[in-house]
Design a protein around this motif. Sequence first.
Motif, PDB file in Angstrom:
ATOM      1  N   GLY A 200       0.773  -1.234   0.000  1.00 44.05           N
ATOM      2  CA  GLY A 200       0.000   0.000   0.000  1.00 44.05           C
ATOM      3  C   GLY A 200       0.804   1.283   0.000  1.00 44.05           C
ATOM      4  N   PHE A 201       2.095   1.180   0.316  1.00 43.42           N
ATOM      5  CA  PHE A 201       2.900   2.400   0.431  1.00 43.42           C
ATOM      6  C   PHE A 201       4.264   2.203  -0.242  1.00 43.42           C
ATOM      7  CE2 PHE A 201      -0.043   2.298   3.960  1.00 43.42           C
ATOM      8  CZ  PHE A 201      -0.544   3.594   3.999  1.00 43.42           C
ATOM      9  N   ASP A 202       4.826   3.291  -0.726  1.00 43.47           N
ATOM     10  CA  ASP A 202       6.145   3.256  -1.369  1.00 43.47           C
ATOM     11  C   ASP A 202       7.229   3.413  -0.307  1.00 43.47           C
ATOM     12  OD1 ASP A 202       8.198   3.236  -3.180  1.00 43.47           O
ATOM     13  OD2 ASP A 202       7.911   5.330  -3.807  1.00 43.47           O
ATOM     14  N   VAL A 203       7.365   2.376   0.519  1.00 42.41           N
ATOM     15  CA  VAL A 203       8.344   2.383   1.605  1.00 42.41           C
ATOM     16  C   VAL A 203       8.938   0.985   1.725  1.00 42.41           C
ATOM     17  CG1 VAL A 203       7.180   4.208   2.922  1.00 42.41           C
ATOM     18  CG2 VAL A 203       6.588   1.795   3.326  1.00 42.41           C
ATOM     19  N   THR A 204      10.055   0.898   2.432  1.00 41.27           N
ATOM     20  CA  THR A 204      10.576  -0.400   2.833  1.00 41.27           C
ATOM     21  C   THR A 204      10.224  -0.616   4.292  1.00 41.27           C
ATOM     22  OG1 THR A 204      12.732   0.539   3.420  1.00 41.27           O
ATOM     23  CG2 THR A 204      12.490  -0.338   1.196  1.00 41.27           C
ATOM     24  N   VAL A 205      10.013  -1.862   4.660  1.00 44.08           N
ATOM     25  CA  VAL A 205       9.538  -2.188   6.004  1.00 44.08           C
ATOM     26  C   VAL A 205      10.456  -3.222   6.630  1.00 44.08           C
ATOM     27  CG1 VAL A 205       7.604  -2.996   7.387  1.00 44.08           C
ATOM     28  CG2 VAL A 205       7.185  -1.771   5.246  1.00 44.08           C
ATOM     29  N   GLY A 206      10.852  -2.978   7.857  1.00 48.41           N
ATOM     30  CA  GLY A 206      11.643  -3.941   8.603  1.00 48.41           C
ATOM     31  C   GLY A 206      10.943  -4.306   9.900  1.00 48.41           C
ATOM     32  N   SER A 207      10.960  -5.601  10.237  1.00 51.88           N
ATOM     33  CA  SER A 207      10.377  -6.077  11.489  1.00 51.88           C
ATOM     34  C   SER A 207      11.493  -6.658  12.330  1.00 51.88           C
ATOM     35  CB  SER A 207       9.319  -7.136  11.198  1.00 51.88           C
ATOM     36  OG  SER A 207       8.830  -7.698  12.404  1.00 51.88           O
ATOM     37  N   TYR A 208      11.639  -6.154  13.565  1.00 58.32           N
ATOM     38  CA  TYR A 208      12.764  -6.527  14.409  1.00 58.32           C
ATOM     39  C   TYR A 208      12.279  -7.025  15.763  1.00 58.32           C
ATOM     40  CZ  TYR A 208      14.851  -3.665  10.799  1.00 58.32           C
ATOM     41  OH  TYR A 208      15.215  -3.142   9.581  1.00 58.32           O
ATOM     42  N   ASP A 223      10.400   9.783   0.849  1.00 58.61           N
ATOM     43  CA  ASP A 223       9.333  10.789   0.918  1.00 58.61           C
ATOM     44  C   ASP A 223       8.831  10.813   2.361  1.00 58.61           C
ATOM     45  OD1 ASP A 223       6.776  12.043   0.952  1.00 58.61           O
ATOM     46  OD2 ASP A 223       6.506  11.641  -1.177  1.00 58.61           O
ATOM     47  N   SER A 224       9.112  11.883   3.066  1.00 60.85           N
ATOM     48  CA  SER A 224       8.766  11.942   4.489  1.00 60.85           C
ATOM     49  C   SER A 224       7.252  11.832   4.703  1.00 60.85           C
ATOM     50  CB  SER A 224       9.292  13.237   5.118  1.00 60.85           C
ATOM     51  OG  SER A 224       8.751  14.375   4.463  1.00 60.85           O
ATOM     52  N   GLU A 228       5.418   8.968   6.906  1.00 60.01           N
ATOM     53  CA  GLU A 228       4.511   9.320   8.000  1.00 60.01           C
ATOM     54  C   GLU A 228       3.147   8.643   7.831  1.00 60.01           C
ATOM     55  OE1 GLU A 228       2.571  13.339  10.059  1.00 60.01           O
ATOM     56  OE2 GLU A 228       4.156  13.501   8.545  1.00 60.01           O
ATOM     57  N   ARG A 229       2.653   8.623   6.586  1.00 62.11           N
ATOM     58  CA  ARG A 229       1.352   7.977   6.341  1.00 62.11           C
ATOM     59  C   ARG A 229       1.438   6.472   6.586  1.00 62.11           C
ATOM     60  NH1 ARG A 229       1.380  11.965   2.300  1.00 62.11           N
ATOM     61  NH2 ARG A 229       2.393  10.580   0.803  1.00 62.11           N
TER      62      ARG A 229
END
Length: 243
Positions: A200-208, A223-224, A228-229
Amino acid sequence: MEVALLTVGDELLAGETENTNASWLSRRLTERGATVTRVLVVPDDHDTIASYTREWRERFDAVLVTGGLGGTPDDVTMDAVADAVGRDVVVSDDAKSRVVETAEQFADDNPELVDAYDLDLDFDAWASVPEGARVVPNDAGLAPGAVVESVYVLPGVPAEMKAVFERMAADFGGDVVSETVYTPAPEGALTGRLEDLRDGFDVTVGSYPATDDPNRIKVTGTDSGEVERAAQWVRENVETVDE
């Protein structure tokens, strides 16, 4: 800005010294918006250091090499970096003046050590850098840092590494921003949500995951507003807690 870290030292490979330099540098570079894409530990070996430096300077925006500076036989980093960029090693007059001044001050402050160990430094060896390099003063020790093309050379002693990096920190930056959300949910329960987030978003996601602390979900992008979204979406769709 993509950055690679090359940490040098037989003692690191043997587990005798923890590689705190790599983690500290990674944090500082990330804080400045750069992206650390490689971290590698190599021995005090000229050819190995030169080989990775030569390869990585072609692939990344900057290469940071830390460790192996000074005037002892195992301090081969400056020579190796000079080899990697095709330059001779020369004695920097400014660096030598600083080394001499620092050594003389140490001798004045610690005469018993000078007498006991018959300290006799090879100032030229301590002040040698690749020809044409920008010399970076070491406010916490003897061996200076150096910048040659896109390669940054720093001492290995943590206090000295930090002092030298702060003098070159302005060279590093980028547009990468991140936001971290904390959750008590086990990582295995987050799979579907994280896939939705990536879609859904143009981001990378990390789970730690963590043992005693809340797990972390880190959202990163250039893109800040998008970051944030995405972070807000996590808060609305995953159980969260304060840090």
